[in-house]
Design an enzyme around this catalytic site. Structure first.
Site, short mmCIF file in Angstrom:
data_model
loop_
_atom_site.label_atom_id
_atom_site.label_comp_id
_atom_site.label_asym_id
_atom_site.label_seq_id
_atom_site.Cartn_x
_atom_site.Cartn_y
_atom_site.Cartn_z
N ALA A 153 1.23 -0.95 0.16
CA ALA A 153 0.35 0.06 0.33
C ALA A 153 0.46 1.09 -0.17
O ALA A 153 1.89 1.56 0.38
CB ALA A 153 -1.12 0.19 1.16
N CYS A 184 -9.07 -0.31 3.18
CA CYS A 184 -8.54 0.84 1.67
C CYS A 184 -9.87 1.48 1.58
O CYS A 184 -9.63 2.94 0.90
CB CYS A 184 -7.51 1.13 0.96
SG CYS A 184 -6.83 -0.20 0.90
#
Length: 292
Positions: A153, A184
């Site tokens: 990420a 997310c």
């Protein structure tokens, strides 16, 4: 100053360190860059790559409207910490077994483009995974995936092209932590780790060298390595409070990991990320870019 000198990056491995303590270190290096850009005398910004492994912590970015005090309390009850940050994006988890990298760079030494920067960070993770025999890929969602599962990420903040926050990649992270959140903000997303994909244990330390080699290739930079001095570590004890909770006892003393007080997850639990820029400058308008 030559381009080669501009692109020299100092690598500092912070080891196991609390989220806010590592944030303090980032801000120190970022401030030097910003002071230099403001033409303050006797200041010089040093392009720096901080490597760290956090105790369990949930963080959210600047888009906080979907998170209530009740959500915060619920997540703290898991034993992890919880912080609001100035990065872009939604909620994520950081913890043991996850390689977190915070590049504090002046992109004017590289390429003054946040879009380019995100691409180079993604390619760094893809190249790193390739050294383990894994095929990483990018999608329209920021970050890196293996098949249909997310493994790496990105979460950034940019101010006058000075970067903070960074990337994370799951090595032998305890993926059950993600059950407490919608990672997310992606409903139904499945998370994975290098260890899970390879069916063998790959630690934070196992991942450091492949990551650094991939970063050096992606950013075409020279690297030098240093350690923070003992007196620098001892001053990483910001007496501010977050959510009414004093941070003074959470931070690192010379060479030791931050041990949060109160009810916290066991250090053996393992799994980062997000991007934002805020405010404006006389010549350069900063951009807030959602990264999840």
């Amino acid at each position: 100053m030559s381009l080669l000198t501009n692109r020299a990056v100092t690598v500092i491995n912070l080891g196991r360190m609390g989220f806010m303590a590592a944030h303090d270190v980032q801000m120190r290096f970022a401030r030097k860059h910003l002071d230099e850009l403001a033409d303050k005398p006797y200041t010089y910004g040093e392009n720096t790559l901080l490597l760290v492994e956090h105790p369990p912590v949930f963080t959210i970015g600047i888009r906080t409207k979907d998170y209530t005090p009740e959500d915060e309390s619920r997540l703290k009850e898991t034993g992890a910490e919880f912080y609001k940050t100035n990065r872009g994006g939604l909620i994520t988890f950081h913890g043991p077994g996850q390689l977190v990298a915070y590049p504090v760079l002046n992109l004017q030494h590289f390429k003054p483009s946040m879009k380019w920067y995100v691409c180079q960070l993604e390619q760094t993770m893809v190249k790193m995974l390739k050294t383990f025999g894994l095929e990483g890929r990018t999608t329209d969602q920021t970050g890196v995936w293996v098949g249909e599962k997310k493994i790496g990420a990105i979460g950034l903040h940019g101010s006058r092209y000075v970067t903070t926050h960074g990337v994370s990649i799951n090595c032998n992270t305890d993926l059950t932590w993600y059950r407490h959140i919608v990672p997310c903000g992606l409903q139904g997303v499945r998370m994975t780790s290098i260890s899970k994909e390879l069916s063998k244990n790959i630690t934070f330390q196992d991942a450091v060298t492949p990551f650094l080699r991939s970063f050096q290739e992606s950013f075409e930079c020279d690297m030098e390595f240093k350690m923070l001095e003992e007196n620098e570590l001892k001053t990483i004890a910001n007496p501010m409070t977050v959510g009414g909770d004093s941070l003074i006892n959470r931070f690192v003393d010379a060479g030791q990991s931050a041990i949060p007080h109160g009810k916290r997850a066991e250090m053996g639990h393992r799994n980062m990320s997000t991007m934002s820029g805020g405010g404006t400058h006389l010549f350069i308008q900063e951009k807030s870019v959602p990264m999840w």
